[in-house]
Write an enzyme that holds these catalytic residues in place. Sequence first.
Site, PDB file in Angstrom:
ATOM      1  N   TYR A 140      -1.575  -0.015  10.311  1.00  0.00           N
ATOM      2  CA  TYR A 140      -1.941  -0.653   9.032  1.00  0.00           C
ATOM      3  C   TYR A 140      -0.779  -0.516   8.041  1.00  0.00           C
ATOM      4  O   TYR A 140      -0.310  -1.511   7.479  1.00  0.00           O
ATOM      5  CB  TYR A 140      -3.211  -0.029   8.445  1.00  0.00           C
ATOM      6  CG  TYR A 140      -3.375  -0.363   6.987  1.00  0.00           C
ATOM      7  CD1 TYR A 140      -3.108   0.591   6.001  1.00  0.00           C
ATOM      8  CD2 TYR A 140      -3.735  -1.650   6.584  1.00  0.00           C
ATOM      9  CE1 TYR A 140      -3.212   0.272   4.662  1.00  0.00           C
ATOM     10  CE2 TYR A 140      -3.843  -1.977   5.245  1.00  0.00           C
ATOM     11  CZ  TYR A 140      -3.569  -1.018   4.289  1.00  0.00           C
ATOM     12  OH  TYR A 140      -3.669  -1.338   2.962  1.00  0.00           O
ATOM     13  N   ARG A 183      -8.866  15.930   8.680  1.00  0.00           N
ATOM     14  CA  ARG A 183      -8.873  14.630   9.346  1.00  0.00           C
ATOM     15  C   ARG A 183      -7.443  14.300   9.749  1.00  0.00           C
ATOM     16  O   ARG A 183      -6.514  14.468   8.952  1.00  0.00           O
ATOM     17  CB  ARG A 183      -9.418  13.565   8.380  1.00  0.00           C
ATOM     18  CG  ARG A 183      -9.506  12.171   8.919  1.00  0.00           C
ATOM     19  CD  ARG A 183     -10.138  11.213   7.918  1.00  0.00           C
ATOM     20  NE  ARG A 183      -9.235  10.924   6.784  1.00  0.00           N
ATOM     21  CZ  ARG A 183      -9.496   9.985   5.858  1.00  0.00           C
ATOM     22  NH1 ARG A 183     -10.640   9.321   5.882  1.00  0.00           N
ATOM     23  NH2 ARG A 183      -8.632   9.750   4.881  1.00  0.00           N
ATOM     24  N   LYS A 241       2.025  -3.379   6.317  1.00  0.00           N
ATOM     25  CA  LYS A 241       2.298  -3.560   4.882  1.00  0.00           C
ATOM     26  C   LYS A 241       3.805  -3.490   4.617  1.00  0.00           C
ATOM     27  O   LYS A 241       4.359  -4.270   3.842  1.00  0.00           O
ATOM     28  CB  LYS A 241       1.541  -2.503   4.059  1.00  0.00           C
ATOM     29  CG  LYS A 241       0.052  -2.748   4.004  1.00  0.00           C
ATOM     30  CD  LYS A 241      -0.273  -4.118   3.387  1.00  0.00           C
ATOM     31  CE  LYS A 241      -1.754  -4.368   3.263  1.00  0.00           C
ATOM     32  NZ  LYS A 241      -2.047  -5.707   2.680  1.00  0.00           N
ATOM     33  N   SER A 287       0.818  -1.216   0.000  1.00  0.00           N
ATOM     34  CA  SER A 287       0.000   0.000   0.000  1.00  0.00           C
ATOM     35  C   SER A 287       0.847   1.259   0.000  1.00  0.00           C
ATOM     36  O   SER A 287       1.967   1.260   0.505  1.00  0.00           O
ATOM     37  CB  SER A 287      -0.891   0.015   1.251  1.00  0.00           C
ATOM     38  OG  SER A 287      -1.510   1.269   1.420  1.00  0.00           O
TER      39      SER A 287
HETATM   40  C1  WQD Z   1      -8.961  10.195   0.390  1.00  0.00           C
HETATM   41  C2  WQD Z   1      -9.064  11.694   0.599  1.00  0.00           C
HETATM   42  C3  WQD Z   1      -9.597  12.328   2.843  1.00  0.00           C
HETATM   43  C4  WQD Z   1     -13.672  10.770   2.926  1.00  0.00           C
HETATM   44  C5  WQD Z   1      -6.696   5.138   2.514  1.00  0.00           C
HETATM   45  C6  WQD Z   1      -5.654   4.291   3.152  1.00  0.00           C
HETATM   46  C7  WQD Z   1      -4.714   3.772   2.111  1.00  0.00           C
HETATM   47  C8  WQD Z   1      -5.501   3.053   1.055  1.00  0.00           C
HETATM   48  C9  WQD Z   1      -6.583   3.961   0.484  1.00  0.00           C
HETATM   49  C10 WQD Z   1      -5.411   0.680   1.478  1.00  0.00           C
HETATM   50  C11 WQD Z   1      -8.421  12.131   1.909  1.00  0.00           C
HETATM   51  C12 WQD Z   1     -10.701  12.747   1.877  1.00  0.00           C
HETATM   52  C13 WQD Z   1     -12.380  11.081   2.529  1.00  0.00           C
HETATM   53  C14 WQD Z   1     -14.624  11.798   3.123  1.00  0.00           C
HETATM   54  C15 WQD Z   1     -12.966  13.410   2.514  1.00  0.00           C
HETATM   55  N1  WQD Z   1      -6.067   1.874   1.559  1.00  0.00           N
HETATM   56  N2  WQD Z   1     -12.049  12.390   2.339  1.00  0.00           N
HETATM   57  N3  WQD Z   1     -14.235  13.098   2.904  1.00  0.00           N
HETATM   58  O1  WQD Z   1      -6.918   8.106   3.364  1.00  0.00           O
HETATM   59  O2  WQD Z   1      -6.069   8.543   0.982  1.00  0.00           O
HETATM   60  O3  WQD Z   1      -6.084   6.216   1.880  1.00  0.00           O
HETATM   61  O4  WQD Z   1      -7.394   4.371   1.565  1.00  0.00           O
HETATM   62  O5  WQD Z   1      -4.336   0.448   1.045  1.00  0.00           O
HETATM   63  O6  WQD Z   1      -3.824   2.903   2.722  1.00  0.00           O
HETATM   64  O7  WQD Z   1      -4.931   5.097   4.046  1.00  0.00           O
HETATM   65  O8  WQD Z   1      -8.229   7.341   1.337  1.00  0.00           O
HETATM   66  O9  WQD Z   1     -10.543   7.590   0.594  1.00  0.00           O
HETATM   67  O10 WQD Z   1     -10.024   7.702   3.089  1.00  0.00           O
HETATM   68  O11 WQD Z   1      -9.385   9.593   1.620  1.00  0.00           O
HETATM   69  O12 WQD Z   1     -12.644  14.598   2.352  1.00  0.00           O
HETATM   70  O13 WQD Z   1     -15.831  11.573   3.464  1.00  0.00           O
HETATM   71  O14 WQD Z   1     -10.441  12.036   0.689  1.00  0.00           O
HETATM   72  O15 WQD Z   1      -9.370  13.351   3.801  1.00  0.00           O
HETATM   73  O16 WQD Z   1      -7.803  13.387   1.700  1.00  0.00           O
HETATM   74  P1  WQD Z   1      -6.793   7.667   1.937  1.00  0.00           P
HETATM   75  P2  WQD Z   1      -9.633   8.010   1.695  1.00  0.00           P
END
Ligand code: WQD
Length: 330
Positions: free
Chosen positions: A154, A292, A158, A130
Site C-alpha cells: 500500500y 501488531r 503511494k 500517505s
Molecule cells: C494507529 C495505532 C496501532 C487499532 C494506517 C495506515 C496509514 C494511514 C492511517 C492511509 C497503531 C494502534 C489500532 C486497535 C491499536 N492510512 N491500534 N488497537 O497503522 O498508524 O496507519 O492508517 O493512508 O497509511 O498504515 O493506523 O489506526 O491502524 O493504528 O492499538 O484496535 O493504533 O497499533 O499504533 P496506522 P491505525
Amino acid sequence: MLACALAILRGMTVLVTGGAGYIGSHVARLLLERGSKVVIADDLSTGIPSRVENLEHVALDLAAHDAVETIRSIIRAHSVDSVIHLAARKKVGESVDLPEWYYKQNIGGLANLLEAMKAENVNRLVFSSSAATYGMPDVAACSEDMICQPINPYGETKLVGEWLARAAGRAWGLRVVNLRYFNVAGAGWDDLADTAVANLIPIAFAALKAGKAPIVFGGDYPTADGSCVRDYVHVHDLADAHLSALEYLGRDERKFDTFNVGTGQGSSVFEVLDEIRRVTGINFDKVVEPRRAGDPPSLCADVSRINSELGWHAKKNLAEIVESAWAAIS
Ligand code: WQD
C-alpha cells in the site's frame, strides 16, 4: 482563506475521484461550500452512495480497461480544470496479501487518470498520498525530504504514485501536489462519519458499542507511555489542505510538490483511549495485547513546509477529533 484564493476556487470545476469515500466526501463538500463546481468519479466499492446524493457522480473504476475514455468524457462534459485524486485501495494488510491487485488498482488507476488528463489538457492534480510512504522511520518527525522506505505494498503504491506524477510533470507539464496524510479521523459533518472500521478510533468505538473494551496492540514500545504514537489530524482540516493545495497549483512559482498533512503533535494510543473515555463517559478497562506487526513506535509529521508554503495549519486538536467522530456515530 484569502479573498483571492476563494475567487480562484469559485471559478473551478474539480473532478474528485473517490468522492464517495470518507475523506473524498469531505473534500467534495468543502469545495462546494467554497463555491467550486464538483464532479465525482467513484466505483462505490467502498464509498457510500448517500455521500454523493444530489451531486454530479459517475460510477467508475479508474483501473478499468475503458477508464481513459470515460474520464476524458467526464472532463469534457463538465469542463473539468483540476483533479483531486483520492480513489485507491488503502488497507495495509490486504495490500500484503494482494500486491498485484493493489498495484493494478492504485498505479493503474492513476496512470489512466493521467493519460486522460494529458489528452484533455488538464494539468492540475492534487494526489492523495500517505505517511505510509515513510515506512518505519526512526525520527521524532518525518520531513518530506527524508528517504522513503515503505514497508507494505500500500505504502509502495503511494510512493510510486508520487514518482509517476512527477514524471508526468517532466514529460508534459502536469502540476502536482502530493499530500502525505498522517492519521486522519473525526467528522466535519455528522453525516460523513468514518464508517470503515479500519483505524484506531472507529475500531475503539465499535468495540464499545458491542460492549467490549478496545484492545491496545503493544504497551512496551520505546515511547513515553509504552504505546505507539501517531499524528492525528481532523478530516475537515485535511479537506481544507486540499483546497490550499489547489490554490498553490495556480501559482507559477512553486518550490515543492510534496507536503505532509498532520498537526506536528503526537498522541499515544493510551492518550487517544483516555480521550475516548472522556468523550463517551464509558470507563472501559485497559486491555493490552502483543504488538501488531509493521507498527512503527512513532510516526509524526514535520509540518513546517505546509505551514510556510501553503499557509495551512491544522485547527482542530485530538479532543475535537474524538468528539466529532463520536457525535457522528451516536
Ligand atoms: C494507529 C495505532 C496501532 C487499532 C494506517 C495506515 C496509514 C494511514 C492511517 C492511509 C497503531 C494502534 C489500532 C486497535 C491499536 N492510512 N491500534 N488497537 O497503522 O498508524 O496507519 O492508517 O493512508 O497509511 O498504515 O493506523 O489506526 O491502524 O493504528 O492499538 O484496535 O493504533 O497499533 O499504533 P496506522 P491505525
